[in-house]
Enzyme design. Structure first.
Site, short mmCIF file in Angstrom:
data_model
loop_
_atom_site.label_atom_id
_atom_site.label_comp_id
_atom_site.label_asym_id
_atom_site.label_seq_id
_atom_site.Cartn_x
_atom_site.Cartn_y
_atom_site.Cartn_z
N LYS A 94 0.82 -1.21 0.00
CA LYS A 94 0.00 0.00 0.00
C LYS A 94 0.86 1.26 0.00
CE LYS A 94 -4.22 -2.06 1.62
NZ LYS A 94 -3.74 -3.46 1.77
C1 LIG Z 1 -4.36 -4.57 1.00
C2 LIG Z 1 -3.53 -5.78 0.84
C3 LIG Z 1 -3.83 -6.77 -0.13
C4 LIG Z 1 -5.07 -6.70 -1.01
O1 LIG Z 1 -5.00 -5.65 -1.92
P1 LIG Z 1 -6.30 -5.21 -2.76
O2 LIG Z 1 -5.89 -4.00 -3.52
O3 LIG Z 1 -7.34 -4.93 -1.73
O4 LIG Z 1 -6.64 -6.35 -3.62
C5 LIG Z 1 -2.99 -7.85 -0.26
N1 LIG Z 1 -1.90 -8.00 0.54
C6 LIG Z 1 -1.59 -7.08 1.48
C7 LIG Z 1 -0.38 -7.32 2.35
C8 LIG Z 1 -2.36 -5.95 1.66
O5 LIG Z 1 -2.04 -5.05 2.61
#
Ligand SMILES: *Cc1c(COP(=O)(O)O)cnc(C)c1O
Length: 444
Positions: A94
């Site tokens: 993120k």
């Molecule tokens: C948020 C997150 C995801 C999922 O991502 P999306 O964009 O919601 O599909 C997968 N792995 C981790 C470690 C995350 O923080």
């Protein structure tokens, strides 16, 4: 900065630019920030001067702990590659989007002379990535609520040890759902919302998707370099809200060399069920080892629907309205650009163990779901690039369970947090308490 469109739907770009083969080739040798600038430029137009956009992008990726930003490694000669999206300040993917979003918001506010108070509720990971995206930024205050005693000590430290004065961690005496409820109440209090210039950094913000489009190009180029040939790839994405993989869909539409997107879910499999049956129906949420994918309603799926029904917003609205009332969404026929699979807890643990023993690579439980699904779904005449979305050090219990030794999963950055003081305020999850606290600590 508006988040949702005025009719409550999600925003999509008026058009997705097609990148010529010649331009694509000229991008191969660029550094990550240079590539990010090129990929974003056609979407940004003249809304931000080129020089400024370049500076924003450079600043956003300078906080990563490697100049490559997203290193891509082959797993021996298995035909699997892993893209490490976890080299940002909170060690999860993120950061790739939220480091950029924080700088972008600050730049826009500076120009307009505005201010913003961000309010969010988190069950763990998104909160820290949002905090690290806007810490110390002028014109922005951030308030993040999390359930006191119900996030892991590590997750709490990643949020509440941040020393910047514009960061306010609120540990609420209640559950994550209480946090979500009071968050909604704050946003529904329209006089409060407008007086406070209240904003969100949720996963439906288009700028987040845009920043994520970049690493699909980057990852393909790095695999091509290693292979010495330029073939279209399969890219495997562990998914929760469909945000990350939707960015891949956009990259593919632009002309990135991607033959198929392989969607991977854990036991919370609404999305893998949809791509295998054409029926999108809510299930129950099961807690798993990959908590950031424990989601049964994927907020970004609406964007994909729009393209799937021929860019007909009226149709999308009808489908989403029906879904909100409990109806299923049925789309007959398969989308050849996608395949999907589900990696359960046993597969996740076995995959972490296998890659540690075979390649001395420690996968986090989210990345391991992806790799497990990738192994089960190879694509003829190509290789698979798996997105690894978090550093294993964030999930020591799962690592311990898989390989028998939690300490293998440490990271110096996470160790350092253990000695820092916590800055948090404990409040009841009640509207007056939260609003009063925000008024007292807000920006102007
Ligand atoms: C948020 C997150 C995801 C999922 O991502 P999306 O964009 O919601 O599909 C997968 N792995 C981790 C470690 C995350 O923080």
């Amino acid at each position: 900065m508006m988040g949702l469109a005025t009719d409550g739907g999600l925003l999509v770009p008026s058009q997705i630019p097609a990148i010529s083969a010649e331009t694509l080739n000229s991008w191969r040798k660029l550094s990550y920030p240079e590539l990010a600038f090129q990929v974003m430029k056609p979407f940004v137009g003249d809304a931000i001067p080129e020089k400024e956009l370049k500076e924003l992008v450079n600043a956003s990726y300078a906080t990563f702990d490697t100049a490559e930003v997203v290193p891509v490694r082959p797993m021996g000669s298995s035909g699997l590659f892993v893209a490490e999206l976890y080299h940002g300040p909170t060690l999860a993917f993120k950061d790739v989007a939220l480091q950029f979003l924080g700088n972008l918001f600050a730049a826009i506010l500076k120009k307009r002379g505005g201010r913003l108070n961000i309010l969010g509720a988190t069950s763990g990971d998104t909160g820290s990535a949002a905090i690290h995206g806007v810490r110390g930024k002028e014109g922005i205050e951030i308030f993040i609520m999390y359930p006191e005693g119900r996030v892991s000590p590590l997750q709490e430290r990643q949020m509440a040890t941040v020393p910047d004065a514009n960061v306010h961690c609120i540990a609420i005496e209640g559950s994550f759902d209480d946090g979500q409820r009071v968050l909604k109440e704050c946003f529904n209090d329209l006089p409060f919302k407008s007086a406070m210039h209240l904003g969100a950094v949720n996963s439906v913000n288009w700028a987040r998707i845009l920043a994520q489009v970049v690493y699909y190009f980057w990852g393909s180029f790095r695999v091509h370099e290693t292979l010495g040939k330029e073939i279209p790839l399969q890219v495997c994405v562990p998914t929760g809200n469909f945000g990350d993989i939707f960015a891949g869909y956009v990259a593919q539409k632009m002309g990135a060399p991607i033959r198929r997107l392989l969607l991977a879910t854990n036991e919370n499999d609404i999305l893998s069920r949809f791509f295998n049956t054409g029926i999108y129906t809510r299930g129950e949420v099961h807690p798993t080892l990959s908590p950031s994918m424990d989601i049964q309603v994927a907020s970004n799926f609406e964007r994909y629907l729009y393209y799937r029904v021929g860019e007909d917003a009226t149709k999308v609205k009808a489908l989403m309205t029906g879904f909100a009332k409990g109806e299923a969404i049925r789309l007959p026929g398969q989308d050849p650009q996608f395949a999907a699979g589900r990696g359960d807890t046993a597969m996740t643990l076995a995959t972490i163990k296998k890659y540690w023993e075979l390649h001395k690579v420690l996968l986090d439980p989210h990345g391991a779901v992806g790799v497990a699904v990738a192994e089960a779904n190879p694509l003829k005449d190509t290789v698979t690039l798996c997105l690894e979305t978090a550093h294993p050090g964030k999930f020591p219990a799962a690592i311990g369970q898989a390989v028998g030794d939690e300490s293998l999963a440490s990271h110096p950055f996470l160790e350092k947090l253990k000695s820092l003081p916590l800055r948090k305020t404990i409040l009841k999850p009640e509207l007056p308490a939260i609003e009063e606290f925000m008024k007292k600590n807000c920006n102007g």
